[in-house]
Design a protein around this motif. Structure first.
Motif, PDB file in Angstrom:
ATOM      1  N   UNK A   1      38.493  41.443  35.138  1.00  0.00           N
ATOM      2  CA  UNK A   1      39.846  41.843  35.534  1.00  0.00           C
ATOM      3  C   UNK A   1      39.824  42.548  36.883  1.00  0.00           C
ATOM      4  N   UNK A   2      38.695  43.166  37.183  1.00  0.00           N
ATOM      5  CA  UNK A   2      38.546  43.827  38.481  1.00  0.00           C
ATOM      6  C   UNK A   2      38.157  42.904  39.609  1.00  0.00           C
ATOM      7  N   UNK A   3      37.978  41.609  39.317  1.00  0.00           N
ATOM      8  CA  UNK A   3      37.724  40.645  40.371  1.00  0.00           C
ATOM      9  C   UNK A   3      36.302  40.142  40.474  1.00  0.00           C
ATOM     10  N   UNK A   4      35.389  40.574  39.571  1.00  0.00           N
ATOM     11  CA  UNK A   4      34.014  40.108  39.620  1.00  0.00           C
ATOM     12  C   UNK A   4      33.937  38.722  38.997  1.00  0.00           C
TER      13      UNK A   4
ATOM     14  N   UNK B   1      48.945  39.905  32.641  1.00  0.00           N
ATOM     15  CA  UNK B   1      49.760  40.137  33.844  1.00  0.00           C
ATOM     16  C   UNK B   1      49.040  41.081  34.800  1.00  0.00           C
ATOM     17  N   UNK B   2      49.028  40.701  36.063  1.00  0.00           N
ATOM     18  CA  UNK B   2      48.362  41.514  37.077  1.00  0.00           C
ATOM     19  C   UNK B   2      46.925  41.148  37.334  1.00  0.00           C
ATOM     20  N   UNK B   3      46.362  40.227  36.562  1.00  0.00           N
ATOM     21  CA  UNK B   3      44.971  39.838  36.773  1.00  0.00           C
ATOM     22  C   UNK B   3      44.824  39.081  38.097  1.00  0.00           C
ATOM     23  N   UNK B   4      43.765  39.368  38.873  1.00  0.00           N
ATOM     24  CA  UNK B   4      43.537  38.624  40.114  1.00  0.00           C
ATOM     25  C   UNK B   4      42.777  37.320  39.878  1.00  0.00           C
ATOM     26  N   UNK B   5      42.814  36.789  38.657  1.00  0.00           N
ATOM     27  CA  UNK B   5      42.061  35.584  38.317  1.00  0.00           C
ATOM     28  C   UNK B   5      42.618  34.364  39.041  1.00  0.00           C
ATOM     29  N   UNK B   6      41.781  33.340  39.165  1.00  0.00           N
ATOM     30  CA  UNK B   6      42.214  32.105  39.822  1.00  0.00           C
ATOM     31  C   UNK B   6      43.325  31.432  39.033  1.00  0.00           C
ATOM     32  N   UNK B   7      43.337  31.590  37.699  1.00  0.00           N
ATOM     33  CA  UNK B   7      44.393  30.988  36.886  1.00  0.00           C
ATOM     34  C   UNK B   7      45.747  31.613  37.208  1.00  0.00           C
ATOM     35  N   UNK B   8      45.784  32.923  37.354  1.00  0.00           N
ATOM     36  CA  UNK B   8      47.017  33.606  37.724  1.00  0.00           C
ATOM     37  C   UNK B   8      47.467  33.167  39.114  1.00  0.00           C
ATOM     38  N   UNK B   9      46.523  33.006  40.010  1.00  0.00           N
ATOM     39  CA  UNK B   9      46.843  32.645  41.389  1.00  0.00           C
ATOM     40  C   UNK B   9      47.359  31.213  41.482  1.00  0.00           C
ATOM     41  N   UNK B  10      46.758  30.283  40.744  1.00  0.00           N
ATOM     42  CA  UNK B  10      47.226  28.890  40.763  1.00  0.00           C
ATOM     43  C   UNK B  10      48.682  28.820  40.316  1.00  0.00           C
ATOM     44  N   UNK B  11      49.012  29.534  39.240  1.00  0.00           N
ATOM     45  CA  UNK B  11      50.393  29.534  38.757  1.00  0.00           C
ATOM     46  C   UNK B  11      51.339  30.146  39.785  1.00  0.00           C
TER      47      UNK B  11
ATOM     48  N   UNK C   1      41.406  46.988  44.224  1.00  0.00           N
ATOM     49  CA  UNK C   1      41.838  45.587  44.149  1.00  0.00           C
ATOM     50  C   UNK C   1      43.090  45.458  43.294  1.00  0.00           C
ATOM     51  N   UNK C   2      43.056  46.079  42.120  1.00  0.00           N
ATOM     52  CA  UNK C   2      44.202  45.994  41.207  1.00  0.00           C
ATOM     53  C   UNK C   2      45.432  46.622  41.845  1.00  0.00           C
ATOM     54  N   UNK C   3      45.254  47.753  42.512  1.00  0.00           N
ATOM     55  CA  UNK C   3      46.365  48.439  43.182  1.00  0.00           C
ATOM     56  C   UNK C   3      46.943  47.585  44.304  1.00  0.00           C
ATOM     57  N   UNK C   4      46.088  47.055  45.170  1.00  0.00           N
ATOM     58  CA  UNK C   4      46.555  46.242  46.296  1.00  0.00           C
ATOM     59  C   UNK C   4      47.270  44.982  45.819  1.00  0.00           C
ATOM     60  N   UNK C   5      46.715  44.364  44.771  1.00  0.00           N
ATOM     61  CA  UNK C   5      47.252  43.091  44.293  1.00  0.00           C
ATOM     62  C   UNK C   5      48.581  43.261  43.570  1.00  0.00           C
ATOM     63  N   UNK C   6      48.711  44.345  42.774  1.00  0.00           N
ATOM     64  CA  UNK C   6      49.897  44.505  41.936  1.00  0.00           C
ATOM     65  C   UNK C   6      50.926  45.471  42.507  1.00  0.00           C
TER      66      UNK C   6
END
Length: 413
Positions: free
Chosen positions: A90-93, A136-146, A225-230
């Protein structure tokens, strides 16, 4: 076999059986679909792999894992491994990095608790590929594709997503703990002569925790990362880059010298190339499948079924993920072929976003999934020994999560 070999071979097999010209189809559909995916998502894979390499070689990921492990002692060990991997992803690793980092920690925690190794792959991969990937809020590629396909935000359908994510987490947590207790009651403990591959003394030796960064320091770049993204709504590429810079500054001394840092980034860059090529070439296979009569026949018949639009989204994306053996690859294929169809249904695109992310994490975990095969190799276990718990935590429970999320959305939440 490598996906880079297998995908073109299987693609040609489909082309031949569909009666299409081989070279023209490869040039006009296979390659464009592959290159389009790389064009859209390479930077995400690139910065994610760099971040993962920094966390691997500075010891930051291991520091977080060890600290969380100390909280549970010898209790709830399997669910705690799931929590550790979930926090890191969830933190981007990168999930592949998490496999290598968390496995030695999991091995020692299972050894101390005298738990069977059969649950290690399910515990690690459940943290990577379920709630941390679709929340919600995950920086995962699945979230990004959507987000890129539908124009939605990372926190799309926030309240029902949060409820569904909490339910999914709880179901996996309870399942892993119940299975651990059942195995123990059956006398299946850490030392298990019935397992096909046994571990050497070197593999069981516990690593030193010297020179690991403080866990709070290790958590700061993830929080950034979570702060910047969300909160700041920065693109995921920018958010992860901020995390990389912070990690390098805060943990610079954990890597020997400049030349060693160059090696760290070289490793991350190489990992990003192989990761995106393995996924993109599967999307290329999907680009050819889209052109076949069989695919159009399937979609037409699904559209003619008396199912709600939200269920249609879940079924089509799950099937694409199953065919591809990849959540992101399946989403790439489904959204490339059906985004206009989804938009024409008159349903909330935020709901489509979250259903797509959850559904992609169901049938992608069929036995041919490359990530699972890699993890089983690391853990020295076979499908026969461990796949049941993988299937429950990463196919059945995500499907049950859809049965929670879709009614919540249908009720107008």
């Amino acid at each position: 076999m490598s996906a880079l070999i297998l995908a073109p071979v299987v693609t040609i097999f489909v082309i031949v059986l569909s009666g299409m010209p081989i070279l023209d189809t490869l040039l006009q559909h296979f390659m464009p679909a592959t290159s389009d995916y790389i064009t859209k998502y390479f930077l995400i894979f690139f910065v994610g792999a760099l971040f993962g390499a920094v966390y691997q070689f500075t010891g930051a990921a291991e520091s977080i894992a060890r600290t969380m492990g100390c909280f549970c002692g010898n209790h709830f060990v399997a669910p705690m491994i799931m929590c550790i991997t979930g926090l890191l992803t969830f933190g981007g690793v990168s999930g592949f990095v998490v496999f290598f980092v968390v496995y030695p920690i999991a091995l020692q925690m299972f050894k101390r608790a005298n738990l069977t190794r059969r649950l290690i792959p399910a515990a690690i991969s459940a943290g990577c590929w379920t709630w941390s990937m679709t929340a919600p809020g995950s920086p995962s590629i699945q979230n990004t594709i959507a987000m890129k396909s539908l124009g939605t935000t990372a926190t799309a359908a926030f309240l029902p997503s949060l409820i569904a994510t909490a339910a999914e987490f709880l179901m996996i947590f309870v399942w892993l703990e119940c299975r651990a207790r059942k195995f123990t009651a059956q006398g299946k403990l850490f030392e298990d002569a019935s397992l096909k591959m046994q571990l050497s003394a070197e593999e069981l030796e516990e690593r030193s925790s010297d020179n690991l960064p403080h866990p709070i320091i290790a958590l700061i770049p993830i929080a950034a990362i979570i702060l910047c993204f969300n909160a700041l709504k920065l693109p995921v590429e920018t958010s992860v880059t901020v995390g990389i810079i912070l990690a390098v500054v805060l943990m610079f001394k954990k890597v020997a010298n400049i030349n060693s840092w160059i090696e760290v980034f070289n490793k991350g860059a190489a990992d990003s190339g192989s990761a995106i090529l393995n996924t993109a070439i599967v999307v290329g296979f999907g680009g050819v499948v889209e052109q076949t009569d069989g695919f159009h026949y399937l979609i037409t018949h699904l559209q003619n079924l008396s199912i709600s639009p939200l269920v249609f989204v879940a079924v089509t994306i799950a099937i694409c993920a199953g065919v591809c053996g990849s959540a992101s690859g399946g989403m790439g294929v489904a959204f490339a072929a059906l985004t206009d169809t989804y938009k024409s249904m008159g349903v909330s695109l935020e709901a489509v976003h979250r259903i797509g992310a959850i559904a992609a994490g169901t049938l992608d975990t069929l036995p041919h999934q490359g990530a699972q095969i890699t993890l089983l190799g690391i853990c020295k276990l076979t499908h026969k020994e461990v796949y049941f718990d993988i299937a429950v935590t990463q196919i059945l429970i995500p499907i049950l999560t859809l049965f929670i999320f879709i009614p919540l959305v249908s009720l107008g939440m």
